[in-house]
Design a protein around this motif. Sequence first.
Motif, PDB file in Angstrom:
ATOM      1  N   ILE A 109      29.889  42.505  43.709  1.00 45.67           N
ATOM      2  CA  ILE A 109      30.719  42.860  42.564  1.00 45.67           C
ATOM      3  C   ILE A 109      29.910  43.773  41.651  1.00 45.67           C
ATOM      4  O   ILE A 109      28.825  43.420  41.215  1.00 45.67           O
ATOM      5  CB  ILE A 109      31.171  41.588  41.816  1.00 45.67           C
ATOM      6  N   THR A 110      30.451  44.960  41.381  1.00 46.92           N
ATOM      7  CA  THR A 110      29.701  45.942  40.603  1.00 46.92           C
ATOM      8  C   THR A 110      30.351  46.273  39.263  1.00 46.92           C
ATOM      9  O   THR A 110      29.791  47.032  38.491  1.00 46.92           O
ATOM     10  CB  THR A 110      29.530  47.236  41.406  1.00 46.92           C
ATOM     11  N   SER A 111      31.538  45.717  39.003  1.00 45.91           N
ATOM     12  CA  SER A 111      32.195  46.017  37.728  1.00 45.91           C
ATOM     13  C   SER A 111      33.027  44.818  37.293  1.00 45.91           C
ATOM     14  O   SER A 111      33.313  43.914  38.082  1.00 45.91           O
ATOM     15  CB  SER A 111      33.098  47.236  37.862  1.00 45.91           C
ATOM     16  N   LEU A 112      33.415  44.831  36.040  1.00 40.63           N
ATOM     17  CA  LEU A 112      34.265  43.765  35.525  1.00 40.63           C
ATOM     18  C   LEU A 112      35.601  43.751  36.264  1.00 40.63           C
ATOM     19  O   LEU A 112      36.128  42.682  36.585  1.00 40.63           O
ATOM     20  CB  LEU A 112      34.485  43.944  34.021  1.00 40.63           C
ATOM     21  N   ALA A 113      36.127  44.921  36.583  1.00 44.49           N
ATOM     22  CA  ALA A 113      37.397  44.998  37.317  1.00 44.49           C
ATOM     23  C   ALA A 113      37.272  44.331  38.689  1.00 44.49           C
ATOM     24  O   ALA A 113      38.177  43.598  39.118  1.00 44.49           O
ATOM     25  CB  ALA A 113      37.840  46.451  37.460  1.00 44.49           C
ATOM     26  N   ASP A 114      36.148  44.574  39.386  1.00 46.70           N
ATOM     27  CA  ASP A 114      35.908  43.921  40.681  1.00 46.70           C
ATOM     28  C   ASP A 114      35.855  42.414  40.514  1.00 46.70           C
ATOM     29  O   ASP A 114      36.387  41.658  41.320  1.00 46.70           O
ATOM     30  CB  ASP A 114      34.586  44.386  41.298  1.00 46.70           C
ATOM     31  N   TYR A 115      35.182  41.978  39.466  1.00 48.85           N
ATOM     32  CA  TYR A 115      35.039  40.546  39.201  1.00 48.85           C
ATOM     33  C   TYR A 115      36.394  39.894  38.938  1.00 48.85           C
ATOM     34  O   TYR A 115      36.726  38.864  39.524  1.00 48.85           O
ATOM     35  CB  TYR A 115      34.104  40.336  38.006  1.00 48.85           C
ATOM     36  N   GLU A 144      40.932  36.513  40.635  1.00 48.05           N
ATOM     37  CA  GLU A 144      42.362  36.396  40.902  1.00 48.05           C
ATOM     38  C   GLU A 144      42.615  36.015  42.363  1.00 48.05           C
ATOM     39  O   GLU A 144      43.497  35.193  42.656  1.00 48.05           O
ATOM     40  CB  GLU A 144      43.081  37.695  40.551  1.00 48.05           C
ATOM     41  N   GLU A 145      41.856  36.599  43.286  1.00 44.68           N
ATOM     42  CA  GLU A 145      41.982  36.242  44.706  1.00 44.68           C
ATOM     43  C   GLU A 145      41.638  34.768  44.931  1.00 44.68           C
ATOM     44  O   GLU A 145      42.327  34.069  45.671  1.00 44.68           O
ATOM     45  CB  GLU A 145      41.077  37.121  45.563  1.00 44.68           C
ATOM     46  N   LEU A 146      40.569  34.315  44.288  1.00 45.16           N
ATOM     47  CA  LEU A 146      40.166  32.901  44.431  1.00 45.16           C
ATOM     48  C   LEU A 146      41.247  31.965  43.908  1.00 45.16           C
ATOM     49  O   LEU A 146      41.577  30.960  44.536  1.00 45.16           O
ATOM     50  CB  LEU A 146      38.850  32.649  43.703  1.00 45.16           C
ATOM     51  N   TYR A 147      41.817  32.289  42.735  1.00 47.82           N
ATOM     52  CA  TYR A 147      42.879  31.454  42.178  1.00 47.82           C
ATOM     53  C   TYR A 147      44.107  31.461  43.078  1.00 47.82           C
ATOM     54  O   TYR A 147      44.758  30.433  43.263  1.00 47.82           O
ATOM     55  CB  TYR A 147      43.256  31.900  40.767  1.00 47.82           C
ATOM     56  N   SER A 148      44.419  32.589  43.660  1.00 48.21           N
ATOM     57  CA  SER A 148      45.561  32.689  44.557  1.00 48.21           C
ATOM     58  C   SER A 148      45.370  31.801  45.789  1.00 48.21           C
ATOM     59  O   SER A 148      46.275  31.067  46.196  1.00 48.21           O
ATOM     60  CB  SER A 148      45.765  34.146  44.969  1.00 48.21           C
ATOM     61  N   ILE A 149      44.176  31.841  46.368  1.00 46.05           N
ATOM     62  CA  ILE A 149      43.863  31.000  47.528  1.00 46.05           C
ATOM     63  C   ILE A 149      43.941  29.531  47.155  1.00 46.05           C
ATOM     64  O   ILE A 149      44.536  28.712  47.867  1.00 46.05           O
ATOM     65  CB  ILE A 149      42.457  31.351  48.090  1.00 46.05           C
ATOM     66  N   LEU A 150      43.371  29.175  46.008  1.00 43.77           N
ATOM     67  CA  LEU A 150      43.369  27.787  45.556  1.00 43.77           C
ATOM     68  C   LEU A 150      44.786  27.283  45.299  1.00 43.77           C
ATOM     69  O   LEU A 150      45.142  26.165  45.693  1.00 43.77           O
ATOM     70  CB  LEU A 150      42.522  27.648  44.290  1.00 43.77           C
ATOM     71  N   GLU A 151      45.611  28.096  44.653  1.00 40.54           N
ATOM     72  CA  GLU A 151      46.991  27.694  44.384  1.00 40.54           C
ATOM     73  C   GLU A 151      47.766  27.477  45.676  1.00 40.54           C
ATOM     74  O   GLU A 151      48.542  26.525  45.787  1.00 40.54           O
ATOM     75  CB  GLU A 151      47.681  28.737  43.510  1.00 40.54           C
ATOM     76  N   LYS A 152      47.573  28.341  46.663  1.00 41.95           N
ATOM     77  CA  LYS A 152      48.256  28.165  47.949  1.00 41.95           C
ATOM     78  C   LYS A 152      47.801  26.869  48.624  1.00 41.95           C
ATOM     79  O   LYS A 152      48.620  26.094  49.115  1.00 41.95           O
ATOM     80  CB  LYS A 152      47.994  29.361  48.868  1.00 41.95           C
ATOM     81  N   GLU A 153      46.502  26.627  48.631  1.00 44.30           N
ATOM     82  CA  GLU A 153      45.984  25.388  49.227  1.00 44.30           C
ATOM     83  C   GLU A 153      46.500  24.169  48.473  1.00 44.30           C
ATOM     84  O   GLU A 153      46.847  23.150  49.086  1.00 44.30           O
ATOM     85  CB  GLU A 153      44.457  25.401  49.243  1.00 44.30           C
TER      86      GLU A 153
END
Length: 113
Positions: A2-8, A13-22
Amino acid sequence: EITSLADYVKKVEELYSILEKEDRDNKENMVNNEDYDRRELYFRGQDNIEYGNTCPSLFRNNKRYEYEANMINDFIAKYPDLFKDCQNNVDRLALMQHHQLPTRLLDLTTNAL
């Protein structure tokens, strides 16, 4: 990497999406939904990947661990007034950590930013 705040933010958001689906899948598969506890993501403010994400500062150097009791006693003796409002040893360790003494405590937050 991760090289920028936008990447972070995108990665979080991807992690939360995966967690919500699980969470949805797990809840649907449970017999009694009342006993279901939603999982939570926790974050560290660690900027040095070499330490790992779950290694308290005390354990990053074996010499520190060997002298933990001495470091604590010396710190309390040097700054006794800092501890006048502390109720227990966790309060004392948290205060020491805030003043840069390596401790076995680990800071966590549910806020990714």
